[in-house]
Enzyme design. Structure first.
Site, PDB file in Angstrom:
ATOM      1  N   THR A 240       1.035  -1.408  -0.158  1.00 17.33           N
ATOM      2  CA  THR A 240      -0.368  -0.321  -0.141  1.00 17.33           C
ATOM      3  C   THR A 240       1.195   1.105  -0.098  1.00 17.33           C
ATOM      4  OG1 THR A 240      -1.332  -1.516   0.926  1.00 17.33           O
ATOM      5  CG2 THR A 240      -2.132   1.057   1.548  1.00 17.33           C
ATOM      6  N   GLN A 285      -1.773   6.729   4.870  1.00 23.61           N
ATOM      7  CA  GLN A 285      -0.654   7.840   5.061  1.00 23.61           C
ATOM      8  C   GLN A 285       0.252   7.355   6.593  1.00 23.61           C
ATOM      9  OE1 GLN A 285       1.134  10.790   6.016  1.00 23.61           O
ATOM     10  NE2 GLN A 285      -0.669  11.590   5.205  1.00 23.61           N
ATOM     11  N   TYR A 286       1.460   7.080   5.933  1.00 25.11           N
ATOM     12  CA  TYR A 286       2.666   6.594   6.062  1.00 25.11           C
ATOM     13  C   TYR A 286       2.882   6.715   7.998  1.00 25.11           C
ATOM     14  CZ  TYR A 286       3.567   3.998   2.455  1.00 25.11           C
ATOM     15  OH  TYR A 286       3.727   3.345   1.289  1.00 25.11           O
ATOM     16  N   ASP A 287       2.664   8.612   7.890  1.00 25.97           N
ATOM     17  CA  ASP A 287       3.119   8.934   9.994  1.00 25.97           C
ATOM     18  C   ASP A 287       2.452  10.522   8.905  1.00 25.97           C
ATOM     19  OD1 ASP A 287       4.124  10.529  12.369  1.00 25.97           O
ATOM     20  OD2 ASP A 287       5.258   8.696  11.983  1.00 25.97           O
TER      21      ASP A 287
END
Length: 487
Positions: A240, A285-287
């Site tokens: 993803t 959203q990764y971070d």
């Protein structure tokens, strides 16, 4: 996916029913023919998808990780490879579930042949060794997964010296070099203490480049926000991609559910944070907290949004300071320390504790009375307001000088960087370099502007002595000092 381990301080981280047996079962029930067709079609991907991914997908289908109900599959996307919706998907809908026995984490290492020799290692190092061993084993359970892992990313840890020269003067360069030194030191220790002493478990050579590969894989693909999970690779889910359009991180969940014909297990569940149409790419959203420099280091890309541009101001109470002990005590009492790091983002206000800490560091001369023990419980409140003109002037000068010094270390100007970005045709790594150095310089310019404006207001600020006189009723409405004459 987030970075879950950190480096030393620096200015700156299983068998289910196979498709074959399921097909045999379905042939006995003609009423289920449509389900049989859908199951067989699970193995069909776009012919443009690389063969290793085709093989990985078939493995997921054979192992029952993918079913007819799974609404996403690998596809060719602008980022290269990603997960694409096979039908319309609602916001918050579960799009995939991966049983615990397919997770790669410290628990998986502990249960493996190298578990005993890795028991005392840092979790990320044990998982890194596990990855390297499984990558070389022909009979590895994760062989198909290993086949889809990239040999490298655009993370700055993989850049050549020439490429690194493009981020000369940036904090990203110093952080990258610090991380590379850290990884190299960790490799030297684990090579001597584990790898070379256990050749029966590691019968193949493991080089520093190999170790960097494993480090980069973990840094870019690990999930970290599950309950009781600090480091976990999840095959399939880690395909993803990230998007700035996703503004929440509440997508990964741990739950119990069916993990086979007669078994239940912990499941890694991924929910779509956006509503999707068939053919749309699934994003997460990764971070949200990472700066563009963090993104470049961990994932090998940056966002065009200026909200990710940041610069870290590092402040320190010098041990040579006459009031070192008192200042350190005050700092620690307010959640800070001898060294404090303040991340300043473009277009945002300064961190609330920055100015008080600056005033504390600069405190001296006639202002040093605030460091006396009788003020200890109230001193931070006093530092939140201007102490004296000399103190305020000093912090402005120190910060502005630091900004000018940092800006002089870059080999290009903001205007030159912006021109390069406007012209386009930049390689992916050069695009990162230009974006990072332009962003840092803009933040430095913003900091300098803030303290330049503050310098112009020095004569208009109200300082401690004036506030104290007002509290005692010794200053008139016009700011004049009132002198009482004895009767």
């Amino acid at each position: 996916m987030a970075s879950v381990f950190s480096v030393p301080s620096s200015p700156f981280l299983c068998p289910l029913i196979t498709t074959k047996s399921r097909t045999k079962f379905q042939t006995l029930h003609s009423s289920q023919k449509s389900f049989l067709i859908n199951s067989l079609q699970l193995t069909e991907l776009d012919p443009k998808v690389p063969q290793p991914v085709q093989t990985f997908w078939k493995w997921l289908c054979d192992e029952g990780v993918v079913t007819a109900k799974t609404p996403v599959k690998p596809g060719i996307v602008p980022e290269g490879l990603g997960l694409v919706a096979t039908r319309d998907i609602s916001k918050g809908e579960t799009v995939l579930e991966v049983p615990r026995r397919f997770w790669i984490n410290p628990d998986a290492v502990a249960q493996s042949d190298i578990g005993n020799v890795c028991s005392g290692l840092k979790p990320w190092i044990s998982v890194a060794l596990f990855l390297l061993r499984e990558k070389r084993r022909d009979d590895s359970k994760w062989k198909c997964y290993m086949g889809v892992l990239p040999e490298c990313t655009d993370s700055t840890i993989y850049w050549s010296e020439e490429e690194l020269s493009e981020i000369q003067g940036t904090q990203l360069l110093s952080t990258t070099m610090s991380v590379k030194d850290y990884v190299q030191n960790e490799f030297q220790k684990v090579e001597e203490e584990v790898i070379l002493r256990n050749k029966q478990l590691f019968p193949f050579p493991i080089t520093l480049d190999d170790f960097f590969w494993a480090f980069g894989i973990l840094r870019s693909r690990a999930f970290s926000r599950l309950r009781n999970q600090n480091l976990i690779l999840v095959p399939f889910a880690d395909l993803t991609n990230h998007s700035a359009r996703v503004t929440t991180e509440d997508h990964a969940h741990e739950s119990r559910g069916p993990a086979g014909l007669f078994s239940w297990d912990l499941l890694f569940s991924l929910r779509s944070p956006l509503k999707l149409k068939a053919g749309d790419q699934l994003f997460i959203q990764y971070d949200l907290s990472k700066s563009n420099a963090d993104m470049a280091l961990d994932y090998g890309f940056i966002e065009p949004s200026s909200s990710r541009d940041a610069f870290t101001l590092t402040l320190e109470i010098s041990e040579s300071d006459d009031f070192y002990g008192d200042k350190l005590d005050i700092a620690e009492s307010n959640g800070l320390g001898e060294t404090a790091y303040f991340d300043i983002k473009l277009g945002q206000s300064l961190p609330p504790a920055l100015i008080p800490y600056l005033r504390l560091v600069a405190l001296g001369g006639t202002d040093a009375f605030l460091l006396e023990s009788i003020f200890r419980n109230a001193v931070w409140g006093h530092l939140e307001l201007p102490v004296s003109r000399a103190n305020e002037e000093l912090i402005c000068k120190v910060v502005r000088d630091a900004c000018k010094s940092a800006l002089s270390a870059y080999h290009t100007t903001i205007e030159e960087d912006e021109k390069l970005m406007e012209e386009g045709n930049l390689s992916s790594r050069l695009q990162i370099a230009v974006g990072i150095r332009a962003g840092e310089k803009k933040v430095l310019q913003q900091i300098d502007d803030i303290f330049r404006e503050r310098e112009l207001e020095l004569d208009e600020l109200e300082y401690y002595q004036e506030r104290r006189l007002k509290d005692l009723g010794l200053v008139g409405e016009q700011g004049d000092i009132i002198f009482w004459e004895p009767k």
